[in-house]
Design a protein around this motif. Structure first.
Motif, short mmCIF file in Angstrom:
data_model
loop_
_atom_site.label_atom_id
_atom_site.label_comp_id
_atom_site.label_asym_id
_atom_site.label_seq_id
_atom_site.Cartn_x
_atom_site.Cartn_y
_atom_site.Cartn_z
N THR A 80 0.82 -1.22 0.00
CA THR A 80 0.00 0.00 0.00
C THR A 80 0.85 1.27 0.00
O THR A 80 0.32 2.37 0.09
CB THR A 80 -0.90 0.04 1.24
OG1 THR A 80 -0.08 -0.01 2.41
CG2 THR A 80 -1.87 -1.13 1.25
N VAL A 81 2.17 1.12 -0.10
CA VAL A 81 3.07 2.28 -0.08
C VAL A 81 2.65 3.29 -1.15
O VAL A 81 2.46 2.91 -2.32
CB VAL A 81 4.52 1.83 -0.35
CG1 VAL A 81 5.46 3.03 -0.39
CG2 VAL A 81 4.96 0.83 0.71
N PRO A 82 2.46 4.56 -0.79
CA PRO A 82 2.01 5.53 -1.78
C PRO A 82 3.01 5.69 -2.91
O PRO A 82 4.23 5.67 -2.69
CB PRO A 82 1.85 6.83 -0.99
CG PRO A 82 2.55 6.63 0.29
CD PRO A 82 2.61 5.15 0.54
N ALA A 83 2.48 5.84 -4.13
CA ALA A 83 3.33 5.90 -5.31
C ALA A 83 3.08 7.17 -6.11
O ALA A 83 1.94 7.59 -6.28
CB ALA A 83 3.05 4.67 -6.19
N LEU A 84 4.15 7.75 -6.57
CA LEU A 84 4.08 8.85 -7.52
C LEU A 84 4.65 8.35 -8.83
O LEU A 84 5.75 7.78 -8.85
CB LEU A 84 4.88 10.05 -7.00
CG LEU A 84 4.85 11.32 -7.87
CD1 LEU A 84 4.99 12.55 -6.98
CD2 LEU A 84 5.95 11.33 -8.91
N VAL A 85 3.89 8.49 -9.90
CA VAL A 85 4.31 7.99 -11.21
C VAL A 85 4.89 9.14 -12.02
O VAL A 85 4.27 10.20 -12.13
CB VAL A 85 3.13 7.33 -11.94
CG1 VAL A 85 3.50 7.00 -13.37
CG2 VAL A 85 2.67 6.08 -11.20
N LEU A 86 6.09 8.91 -12.57
CA LEU A 86 6.75 9.87 -13.43
C LEU A 86 6.55 9.44 -14.87
O LEU A 86 6.67 8.25 -15.17
CB LEU A 86 8.26 9.87 -13.18
CG LEU A 86 8.78 10.36 -11.85
CD1 LEU A 86 10.30 10.19 -11.84
CD2 LEU A 86 8.40 11.81 -11.62
N THR A 87 6.26 10.37 -15.72
CA THR A 87 6.11 9.97 -17.11
C THR A 87 6.34 11.12 -18.06
O THR A 87 6.17 12.28 -17.72
CB THR A 87 4.72 9.38 -17.36
OG1 THR A 87 4.65 8.94 -18.71
CG2 THR A 87 3.66 10.42 -17.13
N LEU A 116 8.88 17.84 -7.17
CA LEU A 116 8.89 16.41 -6.82
C LEU A 116 9.03 16.24 -5.32
O LEU A 116 8.29 15.47 -4.70
CB LEU A 116 10.03 15.70 -7.55
CG LEU A 116 10.20 14.22 -7.19
CD1 LEU A 116 8.96 13.42 -7.55
CD2 LEU A 116 11.43 13.64 -7.88
N LEU A 117 9.98 16.95 -4.71
CA LEU A 117 10.18 16.83 -3.26
C LEU A 117 8.93 17.24 -2.50
O LEU A 117 8.55 16.60 -1.52
CB LEU A 117 11.38 17.67 -2.81
CG LEU A 117 12.75 17.13 -3.22
CD1 LEU A 117 13.85 18.11 -2.84
CD2 LEU A 117 13.01 15.76 -2.58
N ALA A 118 8.28 18.32 -2.94
CA ALA A 118 7.07 18.79 -2.25
C ALA A 118 5.97 17.74 -2.34
O ALA A 118 5.27 17.46 -1.37
CB ALA A 118 6.59 20.11 -2.87
N ARG A 119 5.85 17.12 -3.51
CA ARG A 119 4.78 16.12 -3.66
C ARG A 119 5.07 14.87 -2.83
O ARG A 119 4.16 14.23 -2.32
CB ARG A 119 4.62 15.76 -5.12
CG ARG A 119 4.03 16.92 -5.91
CD ARG A 119 3.65 16.45 -7.27
NE ARG A 119 3.14 17.51 -8.10
CZ ARG A 119 2.28 17.29 -9.09
NH1 ARG A 119 1.87 16.07 -9.33
NH2 ARG A 119 1.86 18.28 -9.82
#
Ligand code: CA
Length: 225
Positions: A80-87, A116-119
């Motif tokens: 369930t680790v939160p994920a940020l997707v880069l694309t 990115l760091l803020a998100r």
């Protein structure tokens, strides 16, 4: 497992770009996080399934296992680790696909590292209050509902402070904490460390005496001695 109290946040970066991947891990380490880099989806899958992370940064275009496929596999495996997707794909349909695929956030390349760091900070804040389950012996502790579900299906509800204390111990189950460390982490407004003994007593009463052991000369840790 880190020995810090409770340790810096751990970020998994899955990025195949030979420059961007190392750059991101340096960026996170420079910001005080622990960061691991996986250069393809297969390595990312392995790391995410075998190590504990607080946030994941996933590139969409990856060799071996594509980013959204990787995320889907992890979610189906209970990660369930939160994920940020880069694309590099920036259309509305791509963003929707990413969010529907189980990502918490989405950032289009090229991006500003500060953004990115803020998100990631937002993901980590959310992580503190949502979407995590921890093992407490044979039972499962749900951090959202603040409940502990036993192997027999029985459910015990915890107060906010009981939940905060159990979270600290359950996140590092092999580690003993002094009462001073627990106060610093869980009860920063407390005027005496004996508050820790009180809440350990409450938790033992609710979860059984074996839920938390007393480590002589140190303090407390999760589980049986
Ligand atoms: Ca790529």
């Amino acid at each position: 497992m880190t020995d810090a109290v409770p340790g810096p946040a751990r970020v998994l970066v899955v990025e195949d770009d030979r420059e961007l991947g190392p750059l991101l891990t340096r960026l996170f380490r420079g910001a005080g996080y622990e960061a691991d880099l996986a250069p393809d989806g297969q390595a990312g899958l392995h790391l995410a399934l075998t190590r504990r992370y607080d946030a994941m940064i996933l590139d969409r275009g990856l060799p071996a296992i594509e980013g959204l496929d990787l995320l889907g596999r992890l979610r189906r495996s209970g990660v369930t680790v939160p994920a940020l997707v880069l694309t590099a794909l920036g259309t509305v349909a791509d963003r929707v696909a990413g969010l529907d695929g189980g990502a918490e956030d989405y950032l289009v390349k090229p991006f500003e590292v500060d953004e990115l760091l803020a998100r990631v900070r937002v993901l980590l804040r959310r992580r503190g209050t949502a979407g995590e389950r921890l093992a407490v012996g044979d039972a499962e502790f749900d951090l959202i509902s603040r409940t502990v579900t036993g192997p027999d299906g029985s459910v015990v509800a915890l107060s906010g402070r009981e939940s905060d204390l159990l979270r600290l111990l359950a996140r590092n189950p092999s580690r003993a904490y002094t009462r001073e460390q627990i106060v610093a982490q869980v009860f920063p407004d407390a005027t005496t460390v004996t508050l820790v003994d009180t809440y350990v007593h409450y938790l033992r009463r609710k979860l059984g005496a074996a839920a938390i052991s007393t480590v002589r000369g140190v303090g407390y840790r999760l589980g049986r001695p």
